[in-house]
Write an enzyme that holds these catalytic residues in place. Structure first.
Site, short mmCIF file in Angstrom:
data_model
loop_
_atom_site.label_atom_id
_atom_site.label_comp_id
_atom_site.label_asym_id
_atom_site.label_seq_id
_atom_site.Cartn_x
_atom_site.Cartn_y
_atom_site.Cartn_z
N LYS A 193 0.88 -1.17 0.00
CA LYS A 193 0.00 0.00 0.00
C LYS A 193 0.91 1.21 0.00
O LYS A 193 1.59 1.49 1.00
CB LYS A 193 -0.92 0.03 1.23
CG LYS A 193 -1.69 1.35 1.30
CD LYS A 193 -2.54 1.52 2.54
CE LYS A 193 -2.98 2.99 2.65
NZ LYS A 193 -3.85 3.25 3.80
N GLY B 3 -8.19 9.20 9.20
CA GLY B 3 -8.57 9.33 10.61
C GLY B 3 -9.61 10.39 10.90
O GLY B 3 -10.00 10.57 12.06
N ALA C 202 -9.61 5.58 3.48
CA ALA C 202 -9.49 6.73 4.41
C ALA C 202 -10.75 7.58 4.46
O ALA C 202 -11.38 7.85 3.46
CB ALA C 202 -8.30 7.61 4.08
N GLY C 203 -11.08 7.98 5.67
CA GLY C 203 -12.18 8.90 5.90
C GLY C 203 -13.48 8.27 6.35
O GLY C 203 -14.40 8.97 6.75
N ALA D 41 -9.50 1.72 9.06
CA ALA D 41 -8.88 1.31 10.32
C ALA D 41 -9.51 2.06 11.48
O ALA D 41 -10.20 1.48 12.32
CB ALA D 41 -7.37 1.55 10.28
#
Lengths: 66, 252
Positions: B97, B158, B184-185, B206
């Site tokens: 990644k 995040g 993300a987000g 995550a």
């Protein structure tokens, strides 16, 4: 002889191999990569890689992230 | 329903790719990963800490989850390429990644460095999964230099702000010849479902799980949301209308 492993100074009484340097930090047999003075050294070459005075060693592994 | 996510010829029955950052402990992470159903999970590469107790690699190995190293923390193409090569050496995988960020405040991808690193790693035989901006032009360029997927952000890492530019994500999906993974987000389950409804092939998240009050429960929510969103995408949503369309037959 002085070598720097992951940013910390180590004193070695005799010439040590990269394998021995890595073992100062971890006993893990996999999941670890090492570089000497910025150059990646394949694991198969660790035993034969003799560290010299002033060498900078980086030892990396996977941690939680991403 | 057999509907695998295929990246670079490898099939995954789960379309949820997990990150491992932010979990309070390896035990909590382990339960969350199992609940998520993920088969592919990211890790970061850092200096060995002799005091570290346990390893995320052991958790992944026990669960049979494929490891996807990232290049988090890199600001230049040169740093990212070097870290990817170290990860390949350490973990025995040529999948990466690719993350090249512009600054610590936004953690937004640095597009020029990202493209440079992607081209170099793809030429070196890596399976490159780049974390990129929600920019259809950059996504196209990344595909052209040989990336195996493109992973546009929904919003900053995040932030939990969801998908700020759904139109751009749709444009990326429409023109991409490789899987598009929303990365993300994601803040909560509905964000993951929307990503899939927009046609994304998968979702990478995550924080929304690892920092939830109940990570294991949120992981299950994400698993269901990704599945639900995928099914809705395949089923085809009804068109939006300005006025009502009676769902019952007229009186008579």
């Amino acid at each position: 002889m002085q070598i720097v492993i992951n940013g910390r100074l180590h004193q070695a009484a005799a010439v040590i191999s990269l394998t021995q340097a890595v073992e100062l930090l971890t006993s893990a047999k996999s999941g670890v990569a090492a570089a000497v003075n910025g150059e990646i050294v394949r694991r198969s070459a660790w035993d034969a890689t003799r560290l010299a005075d002033g060498d900078q060693v980086e030892v990396l592994t996977a941690v939680q992230g991403g | 329903m057999d509907d695998p996510l295929v990246i670079a010829g490898e099939s995954f029955s789960s379309r949820l790719i997990m990150g491992t950052g932010g979990a309070p402990s390896l035990e909590v992470l382990d339960r969350a990963l199992v609940a998520s159903g993920t088969e592919l999970t990211t890790v970061a590469m850092r200096r060995v800490d002799p005091a570290a107790a346990g390893s995320v690699l052991d958790v992944l190995a026990v669960r049979g989850i494929r490891v996807l190293p990232n290049t988090a923390g890199c600001f230049t193409a040169a740093e990212a390429v070097r870290l990817a090569r170290l990860a390949r050496e350490a973990l025995g995988t040529a999948w990466v990644k690719l993350e090249v960020i512009a600054d610590e405040v936004t953690l937004l991808p640095e597009p020029v460095e990202l493209l440079t690193a992607a081209e170099e790693l793809a030429a070196d035989g890596f399976t490159v999964l780049p974390y990129t901006n929600d920019d259809p032009v950059l996504a196209r360029r990344l595909e052209q230099v040989g990336c195996a997927a493109v992973m546009p952000l929904g919003s900053p890492i995040g932030s939990g702000l969801g998908i700020r530019n759904q139109h751009n994500i749709e444009l990326i999906v429409e023109s991409a010849g490789v899987p598009v993974i929303l990365d993300a987000g994601i803040g909560t389950a509905s964000d993951a479902a929307i990503a899939m409804e927009l046609g994304c092939a998968g979702v990478l998240l995550a924080t929304s799980v690892t920092r939830a009050r109940e990570p294991e429960l949120m992981a299950e929510a994400m698993r269901l949301a990704v599945t639900a969103g995928r099914l809705a995408f395949l089923a085809g949503r009804v068109p939006r209308r300005r006025y009502a369309l009676a769902s019952s037959p007229p009186p008579g």
